[in-house]
Design an enzyme around this catalytic site. Structure first.
Site, PDB file in Angstrom:
ATOM      1  N   GLU A 112       0.831  -1.202   0.000  1.00 28.06           N
ATOM      2  CA  GLU A 112       0.000   0.000   0.000  1.00 28.06           C
ATOM      3  C   GLU A 112       0.866   1.253   0.000  1.00 28.06           C
ATOM      4  O   GLU A 112       1.865   1.340   0.706  1.00 28.06           O
ATOM      5  CB  GLU A 112      -0.914   0.034   1.225  1.00 28.06           C
ATOM      6  CG  GLU A 112      -1.787   1.291   1.283  1.00 28.06           C
ATOM      7  CD  GLU A 112      -2.831   1.243   2.384  1.00 28.06           C
ATOM      8  OE1 GLU A 112      -3.719   0.373   2.290  1.00 28.06           O
ATOM      9  OE2 GLU A 112      -2.736   2.048   3.330  1.00 28.06           O
ATOM     10  N   PRO A 129       1.776  11.289  -2.966  1.00 28.75           N
ATOM     11  CA  PRO A 129       2.589  12.358  -2.371  1.00 28.75           C
ATOM     12  C   PRO A 129       1.980  13.729  -2.636  1.00 28.75           C
ATOM     13  O   PRO A 129       1.003  13.859  -3.379  1.00 28.75           O
ATOM     14  CB  PRO A 129       3.933  12.196  -3.089  1.00 28.75           C
ATOM     15  CG  PRO A 129       3.564  11.616  -4.412  1.00 28.75           C
ATOM     16  CD  PRO A 129       2.367  10.745  -4.183  1.00 28.75           C
ATOM     17  N   ARG A 130       2.572  14.753  -2.060  1.00 27.55           N
ATOM     18  CA  ARG A 130       2.017  16.102  -2.184  1.00 27.55           C
ATOM     19  C   ARG A 130       2.611  16.908  -3.325  1.00 27.55           C
ATOM     20  O   ARG A 130       2.072  17.947  -3.701  1.00 27.55           O
ATOM     21  CB  ARG A 130       2.229  16.863  -0.866  1.00 27.55           C
ATOM     22  CG  ARG A 130       1.502  16.238   0.318  1.00 27.55           C
ATOM     23  CD  ARG A 130       1.752  17.043   1.579  1.00 27.55           C
ATOM     24  NE  ARG A 130       1.045  16.472   2.729  1.00 27.55           N
ATOM     25  CZ  ARG A 130       1.090  16.969   3.960  1.00 27.55           C
ATOM     26  NH1 ARG A 130       1.824  18.045   4.206  1.00 27.55           N
ATOM     27  NH2 ARG A 130       0.427  16.392   4.936  1.00 27.55           N
ATOM     28  N   GLY A 154     -15.091   5.876   4.479  1.00 23.96           N
ATOM     29  CA  GLY A 154     -14.378   7.141   4.624  1.00 23.96           C
ATOM     30  C   GLY A 154     -14.659   7.771   5.971  1.00 23.96           C
ATOM     31  O   GLY A 154     -15.604   7.406   6.680  1.00 23.96           O
ATOM     32  N   ASP A 155     -13.829   8.716   6.324  1.00 23.68           N
ATOM     33  CA  ASP A 155     -13.938   9.392   7.619  1.00 23.68           C
ATOM     34  C   ASP A 155     -14.681  10.702   7.477  1.00 23.68           C
ATOM     35  O   ASP A 155     -14.804  11.268   6.388  1.00 23.68           O
ATOM     36  CB  ASP A 155     -12.540   9.655   8.193  1.00 23.68           C
ATOM     37  CG  ASP A 155     -11.785   8.362   8.444  1.00 23.68           C
ATOM     38  OD1 ASP A 155     -12.424   7.391   8.894  1.00 23.68           O
ATOM     39  OD2 ASP A 155     -10.567   8.330   8.169  1.00 23.68           O
ATOM     40  N   LYS A 171     -20.841  -6.516   3.822  1.00 25.26           N
ATOM     41  CA  LYS A 171     -20.027  -6.009   2.710  1.00 25.26           C
ATOM     42  C   LYS A 171     -19.678  -7.139   1.745  1.00 25.26           C
ATOM     43  O   LYS A 171     -19.711  -6.959   0.521  1.00 25.26           O
ATOM     44  CB  LYS A 171     -18.757  -5.342   3.247  1.00 25.26           C
ATOM     45  CG  LYS A 171     -19.007  -4.025   3.972  1.00 25.26           C
ATOM     46  CD  LYS A 171     -17.712  -3.309   4.349  1.00 25.26           C
ATOM     47  CE  LYS A 171     -17.000  -3.939   5.506  1.00 25.26           C
ATOM     48  NZ  LYS A 171     -15.849  -3.122   5.984  1.00 25.26           N
ATOM     49  N   ARG A 228       7.653   3.782   2.177  1.00 24.97           N
ATOM     50  CA  ARG A 228       9.051   3.424   2.382  1.00 24.97           C
ATOM     51  C   ARG A 228       9.262   1.995   1.878  1.00 24.97           C
ATOM     52  O   ARG A 228       8.326   1.228   1.763  1.00 24.97           O
ATOM     53  CB  ARG A 228       9.420   3.538   3.861  1.00 24.97           C
ATOM     54  CG  ARG A 228       9.194   4.939   4.440  1.00 24.97           C
ATOM     55  CD  ARG A 228       9.484   4.963   5.932  1.00 24.97           C
ATOM     56  NE  ARG A 228       9.163   6.253   6.518  1.00 24.97           N
ATOM     57  CZ  ARG A 228       9.263   6.526   7.808  1.00 24.97           C
ATOM     58  NH1 ARG A 228       9.697   5.593   8.663  1.00 24.97           N
ATOM     59  NH2 ARG A 228       8.946   7.719   8.269  1.00 24.97           N
ATOM     60  N   THR A 282      22.310  -7.020 -22.330  1.00 23.04           N
ATOM     61  CA  THR A 282      23.327  -6.116 -22.860  1.00 23.04           C
ATOM     62  C   THR A 282      24.701  -6.461 -22.307  1.00 23.04           C
ATOM     63  O   THR A 282      25.718  -6.329 -23.006  1.00 23.04           O
ATOM     64  CB  THR A 282      22.971  -4.662 -22.519  1.00 23.04           C
ATOM     65  OG1 THR A 282      21.649  -4.381 -22.984  1.00 23.04           O
ATOM     66  CG2 THR A 282      23.938  -3.692 -23.164  1.00 23.04           C
TER      67      THR A 282
END
Length: 683
Positions: free
Chosen positions: A75, A79-80, A170-171, A231, A339, A478
């Protein structure tokens, strides 16, 4: 089929290793008999199994469960910044080497997740599918969005080749907001699952979240289990759990799910502890409690991130081994926090990292379902597959079986070399360290190419890991001809693409192999390079002694564009023969496609190299002069059973050029070409 004898200048090829098949029902018709791990093993199945994107993620999960092949998924969050997006795509490229079953990208309503910017969830997931070739799942939350908005998001995801959704409620927009149900909107994850199935049937594989300790807002753990079953009953294909800290927590959750009739796959979500602050932040968001025995170890280490990361690796590794050995986990989902060090270390320790990726075709596949029939590409984009996918993204059909005619191929233009999924993996300062901060001559440029091939450090002690035409280190293929490549680059033959000849090489060969089992691979030697006019003229003057060699020569402006391929028809340069199947021809040299490639190839000199220097600098002038005055050449040796005569061609070129210089031959390249065209030798 028996391999022909090796000539003196042909590759010394590897022996074939036997391969045993394993019954993946949906896969048997696609690529026969690929190896897999033994039942119960924690070793990942052969990447060959899952580099075909014809099967859905749900089908792949089912196949893994039936064979007991363990897997993992990853997961990431968007990014911003654009630079962050470029770095994340580079991380995808590196993590792809370990063969994850899929990745997923989180959804942040406040950050325009369905937008077209490089930092949107939708575009990050799309780039992973289209340009990296990874099965990708997009998170999607429904709270606060209208049904029309949700439908537009799903239609856009489908158009972008995304076919997996993690459906979430969602929150609330802020912690003090009050929860209100709106009958005109989708209020719960169950509603979103039903909506997807109602409007998109089975196009999307749907995942939902599970909470091993219960959702923090649920009335009780038991009621949350019932909500989870709702669900799944609404149409979800599998469950990924929230993180947890003890294997026993997940085991209880699985047992309880099975007890109430949930039968779909349940994948444990694991977040390696990487720092004290990140742990506190995640625990606060997820409202989980850290076990006392963990606190006792972590608290004294809170100022030592390295020690905490090592502890996190140890903890996660032991927990995964427990879940695998007990049979509770079919695979693992990692919350990476964008990471890679800790996750990669854990994967290697538990035997899930699988970096010997056997290829269905010799080039990287896109995961876009619209390209599943694609079987052939021009060889020119071998090292820039993302660019090729970008330039052909609007095609309605992709070549299958044969390249066919390309009288007017609709290659889109590449105007922006810095699109976040096409940009170099290295920042400007790193590129300058590799390619030279202060170039003095063309020979300095030749040295960059040569050291890229040899792996030798440059004068600054830096290894040259990439060039504008290849953002990766030298490939194994190569490397087989690197000595010859190094020699010619030292002479100003600046190679950007090549392949060795191969005659009846087993498809299982670790370097040249691709495709299914028990097949044989054939390749014509190919060489593509930039060089000066004097060298090009000398090559053309001696090629009459090499009737088996095809060529094409172009300059930047296109005023010179000449080939000896009659009718400018495509030439197959790679093919494979497999049991019970037609011959596959996955790479071709197409003279018309080369016209489109040359614009990009010449453009990279200025867009990615010259642009590193000040406008009036000597370094920029050197690179610009090469771009303006050098020619782009490709050579094909059609006599592949005899090995590779292209090195002899270049040796003869050197001799002829010396003769030209000694006799002060002033004939121009344009004049030479004009004479040959009159004799109907060049086209």
């Amino acid at each position: 089929m028996c391999p022909a004898p090796l000539e003196n200048n042909q590759l010394n090829l590897h022996e074939s290793n036997g391969e045993n098949g394993n019954g993946y029902g949906w896969f048997n018709n696609a690529i026969p008999d690929s190896p897999s791990s033994s039942p119960g093993s924690s070793r990942a199945a052969s990447p060959m199994m899952f580099q075909s994107f014809e099967a859905t993620l749900s089908e792949k999960l089912k196949a893994r469960l039936e064979s007991k092949d363990k897997f993992y998924s990853l997961e990431f969050f968007p990014p911003r910044t654009k630079a962050g997006a470029t770095n994340l795509i580079s991380r995808f490229d590196r993590m792809r080497a370990g063969n994850p079953l899929f990745i997923d990208v989180t959804w942040h309503p406040a950050g325009n997740p369905a937008g077209d910017s490089e930092t949107s969830s939708m575009m990050i997931a799309h780039a992973a599918v289209e340009y990296v070739g990874m099965e990708s799942m997009l998170h999607m939350t429904c709270y606060g969005s209208s049904k029309e908005e949700i439908k537009s998001y799903l239609n856009k995801a489908k158009d972008l080749g995304i076919r997996n959704i993690l459906a979430l409620r969602g929150d609330l927009p802020n912690i003090d907001a009050t929860w209100e149900i709106d009958p005109e909107k989708l209020n719960f994850a169950t509603d979103l699952v039903k909506f997807i199935r109602e409007h998109f049937d089975d196009y999307f594989t749907i995942c939902v979240a599970g909470y091993p300790t219960g959702h923090p807002e649920a009335e009780s753990y038991e009621m949350d289990l019932i909500r989870t079953k709702e669900k799944v009953d609404a149409g979800a294909d599998f469950i990924i759990t929230q993180l947890f800290f003890k294997a026993s927590t997940f085991k209880k959750f699985v047992d309880d799910c099975r007890a109430i009739g949930i039968t779909c796959p349940i994948i444990p979500g694991i977040m390696p502890v990487q720092s004290y602050d990140s742990l506190r932040h995640i625990v606060k968001l997820s409202k989980l409690s850290v076990p006392e025995e963990m606190k006792e170890i972590i608290e004294p280490l809170k100022d030592n991130d390295d020690a905490i990361r090592n502890y996190g690796i140890h903890l996660a590794t032991n927990m995964i081994r427990d879940l695998f050995q007990s049979g509770y986990a079919p695979g693992i989902h990692f919350y990476t926090l964008n990471r890679e060090v800790a996750t990669t270390a854990i994967l290697k320790q538990v035997g899930l990292w699988k970096n010997e990726m056997k290829k269905p075709l010799p080039w990287r596949l896109s995961a876009d379902p619209n390209r599943t029939e694609e079987e052939i590409r021009p060889i020119f984009w071998t090292n820039r597959s993302k660019s090729y996918v970008y330039r052909t993204r609007h095609w309605d059909e992709f070549p299958n079986g044969r390249w066919g005619t390309s009288d007017s191929p609709a290659f889109g233009e590449l105007k922006d070399y810095y699109l976040f999924y096409l940009a170099s993996q290295s920042p400007k300062n790193e590129l300058l360290e590799m390619w030279g901060k202060d170039l003095k001559s063309e020979e300095d440029v030749w040295g960059v190419f040569t050291r890229y091939i040899t792996g030798e450090l440059n004068e600054g002690g830096v290894k040259i890991r990439r060039t504008p035409w290849n953002d990766d280190e030298l490939s194994g293929e190569t490397a087989l001809i690197k000595d010859q490549l190094a020699k010619v680059n030292q002479q100003g033959i600046l190679t950007i693409n090549s392949q060795p000849s191969a005659n009846c090489v087993p498809s299982s060969d670790p370097v040249l192999g691709w495709g299914g089992s028990n097949g044989y691979i054939f390749q014509k030697a190919y060489l593509e390079f930039f060089t000066c006019e004097e060298n090009v003229l000398a090559i053309l003057q001696i090629l009459g002694r090499f009737p088996g060699v095809n060529f094409q020569v172009v300059n930047k402006s296109g005023s010179v564009n000449v080939t000896n391929i009659k009718g400018k028809k495509p030439v197959a340069v790679t093919w494979g023969v497999f049991p019970g199947a037609e011959i596959k021809q996955p790479t071709v040299v197409d003279p018309i496609a080369f016209d489109h490639w040359k614009t990009e190839a010449f453009g990279l000199w200025t867009a990615q190299w010259a642009a590193l220097y000040e406008a009036d600098s000597q370094s920029r002038k050197i690179i610009t002069d090469i771009s303006e005055n050098y020619y782009l050449v490709n050579l094909i040796d059609n006599d592949f059973p005899q090995g590779n005569c292209l090195w002899q061609v270049l040796d003869e070129m050197s001799s002829r050029r010396k003769l030209n210089e000694m006799t002060d031959l002033s004939q121009s390249l344009a004049g030479w070409v004009q004479v040959q065209r009159k004799n109907s030798l060049y086209y």
